[in-house]
Design a protein around this motif. Sequence first.
Motif, PDB file in Angstrom:
ATOM      1  N   ALA A  26     -27.738  81.738  80.766  1.00 16.01           N
ATOM      2  CA  ALA A  26     -27.421  82.823  81.696  1.00 16.01           C
ATOM      3  C   ALA A  26     -26.096  82.553  82.411  1.00 16.01           C
ATOM      4  CB  ALA A  26     -28.548  83.002  82.716  1.00 16.01           C
ATOM      5  N   ILE A  27     -25.914  81.306  82.869  1.00 11.93           N
ATOM      6  CA  ILE A  27     -24.675  80.947  83.575  1.00 11.93           C
ATOM      7  C   ILE A  27     -23.488  80.981  82.623  1.00 11.93           C
ATOM      8  CG2 ILE A  27     -23.462  79.043  84.713  1.00 11.93           C
ATOM      9  CD1 ILE A  27     -26.092  78.309  86.059  1.00 11.93           C
ATOM     10  N   LEU A  28     -23.701  80.522  81.395  1.00 13.07           N
ATOM     11  CA  LEU A  28     -22.628  80.548  80.402  1.00 13.07           C
ATOM     12  C   LEU A  28     -22.178  81.983  80.129  1.00 13.07           C
ATOM     13  CD1 LEU A  28     -20.827  79.127  78.329  1.00 13.07           C
ATOM     14  CD2 LEU A  28     -22.724  79.294  76.691  1.00 13.07           C
ATOM     15  N   PHE A  29     -23.142  82.900  79.993  1.00 12.02           N
ATOM     16  CA  PHE A  29     -22.799  84.295  79.710  1.00 12.02           C
ATOM     17  C   PHE A  29     -22.118  84.960  80.906  1.00 12.02           C
ATOM     18  CE2 PHE A  29     -26.723  84.159  76.777  1.00 12.02           C
ATOM     19  CZ  PHE A  29     -25.974  83.515  75.800  1.00 12.02           C
ATOM     20  N   VAL A  30     -22.520  84.564  82.124  1.00  7.58           N
ATOM     21  CA  VAL A  30     -21.848  85.080  83.319  1.00  7.58           C
ATOM     22  C   VAL A  30     -20.390  84.623  83.346  1.00  7.58           C
ATOM     23  CG1 VAL A  30     -21.709  84.878  85.833  1.00  7.58           C
ATOM     24  CG2 VAL A  30     -23.914  85.311  84.745  1.00  7.58           C
ATOM     25  N   PHE A  90     -25.547  85.726  67.645  1.00  9.89           N
ATOM     26  CA  PHE A  90     -25.481  86.307  66.299  1.00  9.89           C
ATOM     27  C   PHE A  90     -24.168  86.065  65.553  1.00  9.89           C
ATOM     28  CE2 PHE A  90     -28.496  88.897  68.751  1.00  9.89           C
ATOM     29  CZ  PHE A  90     -29.616  88.776  67.947  1.00  9.89           C
ATOM     30  N   ILE A  91     -23.099  85.801  66.299  1.00  7.02           N
ATOM     31  CA  ILE A  91     -21.796  85.642  65.644  1.00  7.02           C
ATOM     32  C   ILE A  91     -21.306  84.208  65.648  1.00  7.02           C
ATOM     33  CG2 ILE A  91     -19.366  86.360  65.676  1.00  7.02           C
ATOM     34  CD1 ILE A  91     -20.258  88.997  66.905  1.00  7.02           C
ATOM     35  N   HIS A  92     -21.357  83.569  66.803  1.00  2.08           N
ATOM     36  CA  HIS A  92     -20.803  82.217  66.921  1.00  2.08           C
ATOM     37  C   HIS A  92     -21.396  81.213  65.928  1.00  2.08           C
ATOM     38  CE1 HIS A  92     -18.644  78.959  68.811  1.00  2.08           C
ATOM     39  NE2 HIS A  92     -19.770  78.281  68.901  1.00  2.08           N
ATOM     40  N   PRO A  93     -22.728  81.233  65.689  1.00  2.96           N
ATOM     41  CA  PRO A  93     -23.278  80.268  64.722  1.00  2.96           C
ATOM     42  C   PRO A  93     -22.679  80.399  63.327  1.00  2.96           C
ATOM     43  CG  PRO A  93     -25.025  81.256  66.021  1.00  2.96           C
ATOM     44  CD  PRO A  93     -23.781  82.047  66.308  1.00  2.96           C
ATOM     45  N   ARG A  94     -22.137  81.575  63.019  1.00  5.50           N
ATOM     46  CA  ARG A  94     -21.581  81.812  61.686  1.00  5.50           C
ATOM     47  C   ARG A  94     -20.057  81.692  61.642  1.00  5.50           C
ATOM     48  NH1 ARG A  94     -25.842  84.851  62.879  1.00  5.50           N
ATOM     49  NH2 ARG A  94     -27.517  85.101  61.353  1.00  5.50           N
ATOM     50  N   VAL A  95     -19.436  81.564  62.803  1.00  6.39           N
ATOM     51  CA  VAL A  95     -17.980  81.533  62.874  1.00  6.39           C
ATOM     52  C   VAL A  95     -17.392  80.399  62.052  1.00  6.39           C
ATOM     53  CG1 VAL A  95     -16.039  81.025  64.416  1.00  6.39           C
ATOM     54  CG2 VAL A  95     -17.688  82.770  65.032  1.00  6.39           C
ATOM     55  N   THR A 150     -23.639  87.780  74.979  1.00  6.39           N
ATOM     56  CA  THR A 150     -24.906  87.281  74.427  1.00  6.39           C
ATOM     57  C   THR A 150     -25.001  87.574  72.928  1.00  6.39           C
ATOM     58  OG1 THR A 150     -26.069  89.340  74.980  1.00  6.39           O
ATOM     59  CG2 THR A 150     -26.072  87.603  76.632  1.00  6.39           C
ATOM     60  N   VAL A 151     -24.557  88.768  72.539  1.00  8.56           N
ATOM     61  CA  VAL A 151     -24.568  89.135  71.116  1.00  8.56           C
ATOM     62  C   VAL A 151     -23.679  88.181  70.331  1.00  8.56           C
ATOM     63  CG1 VAL A 151     -23.900  90.898  69.441  1.00  8.56           C
ATOM     64  CG2 VAL A 151     -25.120  91.549  71.524  1.00  8.56           C
ATOM     65  N   TYR A 152     -22.502  87.917  70.865  1.00  9.53           N
ATOM     66  CA  TYR A 152     -21.578  87.002  70.182  1.00  9.53           C
ATOM     67  C   TYR A 152     -22.201  85.614  70.052  1.00  9.53           C
ATOM     68  CZ  TYR A 152     -17.924  83.583  69.526  1.00  9.53           C
ATOM     69  OH  TYR A 152     -17.206  82.510  69.055  1.00  9.53           O
ATOM     70  N   TYR A 153     -22.740  85.095  71.148  1.00 12.83           N
ATOM     71  CA  TYR A 153     -23.232  83.710  71.162  1.00 12.83           C
ATOM     72  C   TYR A 153     -24.390  83.502  70.190  1.00 12.83           C
ATOM     73  CZ  TYR A 153     -24.667  79.185  73.005  1.00 12.83           C
ATOM     74  OH  TYR A 153     -24.990  77.850  73.130  1.00 12.83           O
TER      75      TYR A 153
END
Length: 251
Positions: free
Chosen positions: A78-82, A139-144, A134-137
């Motif tokens: 939560a803090i990371l996304f903020v 669903f996307i970042h693990p595949r980057v 949150t969507v990026y972290y």
Amino acid sequence: MNIFLIILFLFFAGSIIGWSLEVLWRHFFSKNNPEHKWINPGFLVGPYLPLYGFSLTILFLLSFIDVSFIENKILQKAILFVCMALSITVFEYIAGLIFIKGMKIKLWDYSRCWGNIQGIICPLYTFFWYILSTVYYFFIHPRVLNWLYWFTNHLTFCLVVGFFYGVFAVDVFYSLNIMKRIRKFAKENGLVVRLENLQQHIRRVNDENKEKVHFWLSTKSEYIDIKGAVLKLKEKVMSEKKDSTENTKKH
């Protein structure tokens, strides 16, 4: 892995994805587009928005922040996304302010949103940035990293990205020259031009006159010129203010 290649790829991907999201948003949900027409949301001609390119790069870099000192796993995220949402909001504010102060052009306008600051940023869109983070972290970042591994090992795709930056550079040069013309007129008349309103007015002129109007305000004789477009927009604003004043007096 070359960090420079990573940044290039992320900016390329983010700019195009962001442009696609904005096109859909403005067509289906924007209150400033009641006719639900397809609108190019940026100041560039091509299908890309640099703001989203920079934002995706910011999300990538911030995703490596170590928040392990916080014991609660949910609170960590939560803090990371903020932090991500606030960082992009700050960047959005700086970018918007640069165009307003430097170019006399307002690329977007949140004046109708609650809690907005100078119409550049507002809590609602910061919340949207939080959701996108949150969507990026998740669903996307693990595949980057897998994408980047593929990217760096395929020369063909490298050439595609290289071609994108070549076209992008030409587009930036062309569009900034047009923005300078708008800036000159706006500065002479003490105006800050809202780009979205100007685009909307030009589309209406195009519909009413059934003539071809260049979307990016070319000064060629067969197109409406910048001065004429801005003057018409100014006259419309003054007329609306006058009508509003008269209605207030009647009541």
